[in-house]
Design an enzyme around this catalytic site. Structure first.
Site, PDB file in Angstrom:
ATOM      1  N   GLU A 122      34.911 -65.411  -7.995  1.00 49.67           N
ATOM      2  CA  GLU A 122      35.315 -64.270  -8.801  1.00 49.67           C
ATOM      3  C   GLU A 122      35.850 -63.184  -7.857  1.00 49.67           C
ATOM      4  O   GLU A 122      35.319 -62.082  -7.788  1.00 49.67           O
ATOM      5  CB  GLU A 122      34.138 -63.756  -9.646  1.00 49.67           C
ATOM      6  CG  GLU A 122      34.583 -62.849 -10.789  1.00 49.67           C
ATOM      7  CD  GLU A 122      33.426 -62.310 -11.593  1.00 49.67           C
ATOM      8  OE1 GLU A 122      33.369 -62.599 -12.803  1.00 49.67           O
ATOM      9  OE2 GLU A 122      32.576 -61.590 -11.031  1.00 49.67           O
ATOM     10  N   GLU A 143      23.739 -60.115 -16.229  1.00 47.89           N
ATOM     11  CA  GLU A 143      24.323 -59.823 -14.920  1.00 47.89           C
ATOM     12  C   GLU A 143      24.072 -58.388 -14.486  1.00 47.89           C
ATOM     13  O   GLU A 143      24.184 -57.455 -15.276  1.00 47.89           O
ATOM     14  CB  GLU A 143      25.836 -60.067 -14.984  1.00 47.89           C
ATOM     15  CG  GLU A 143      26.567 -59.858 -13.681  1.00 47.89           C
ATOM     16  CD  GLU A 143      28.040 -60.219 -13.767  1.00 47.89           C
ATOM     17  OE1 GLU A 143      28.702 -60.216 -12.723  1.00 47.89           O
ATOM     18  OE2 GLU A 143      28.524 -60.510 -14.889  1.00 47.89           O
TER      19      GLU A 143
END
Length: 276
Positions: free
Chosen positions: A256, A155
């Site tokens: 998220e 990520e």
């Protein structure tokens, strides 16, 4: 297309955190969701007691939701840490000790995506040394993921909130993905495209999608500014997800985002219940 054409899961490490961990899967199910994801739930331990693992597994199974994503141990998260795998010494050792624990837990719930946060730069340590350690640990993680039929996610975060984290652009994260795949020959390392983080970095999101959709294994969203629900900021998230779908992305989209000053169950008005 639109939001109704996507598959959304809820990240239980940022939503429903007003509840104890073991109550969150059922709360997500009550809100209409069939899938959840998690950061590593035990920030203070890379190798929690089997009873802790069993309790969370049972909570997820009893709620009838699917675990679609799980982080490897990442240090104090939330908190100052941004991963452990590139941090020499005890943190790297904790990450390695966690690999089989996290993979085993994921396998027991049919989870096929494991996210490995890279880790912050450390004062007094050569970045090249950290990168070499990171590649070793990511290769170990990729092999463990492969053994359970999972992908390894890498990520990019954002520089304003994670100034010591080296992967703060899509190209930087994808470069690591390529290095891991070259090192292992497995091809199961993939890019985690978090549209909030990339927008915070000022990246051209349509261009990122065009260039990297094929290498993307998971997508996460929050609006910007504020990291709130879609519609609380200015990101054209519906259009961006449409573009991802047209580019061939068929995976889950992780929610998220922060619920704001309200219970998490009230933070999904933007998404019709029939689309959850």
């Amino acid at each position: 297309m639109g939001f109704a054409d996507q598959r959304f899961d809820v990240n239980l490490s940022i939503l429903f955190t007003e509840l104890p961990l073991l109550e969150r899967p059922a709360a997500a199910a009550a809100a209409g969701f069939s899938a959840v994801e998690l950061w590593w739930p035990w920030a203070d331990s890379a190798t929690p007691e089997p009873t802790a693992l069993d309790s969370l597994r049972k909570a997820i199974e009893d709620a009838g939701v699917r675990l679609t994503g799980l982080n490897f141990y990442a240090g104090r998260l939330p908190g100052p840490d941004r991963g452990a795998l590139s941090v020499p010494g005890e943190e790297s050792e904790r990450f390695r000790a966690n690999i089989d624990v996290a993979a085993g837990f994921a396998q027991s719930l049919g989870c096929t995506a494991l996210n490995a946060l890279y880790g912050n730069r450390v004062d007094g340590v050569d970045p090249a040394e950290q990168d070499a350690l990171a590649l070793e640990n990511l290769a170990l993680a990729a092999r463990a993921a492969d053994r359970i039929g999972a992908i390894l996610l890498i990520e990019a975060l954002n520089r304003p909130e994670s100034p010591r984290y080296p992967l703060v652009s899509a190209p930087a994260a994808v470069q690591v993905v390529d290095r891991v795949n070259e090192a292992t020959g497995l091809g199961n390392a993939r890019f985690l495209m978090d549209l909030y983080h990339l927008s915070m970095n000022g990246e051209d999101l349509p261009a990122v999608i065009e260039r990297h959709a094929a290498q993307t294994g998971h997508v996460q969203i929050a609006d910007n500014p504020g990291r709130g629900a879609p519609g609380t900021g200015s990101l054209p998230l519906e259009g961006l997800l449409d573009q991802l779908g047209k580019a061939g992305y068929e995976g889950w989209v992780g929610l998220e985002y922060k619920p704001g000053d309200r219970p998490s169950a009230e933070a999904f008005a933007w998404l019709p219940r029939t689309a959850r």
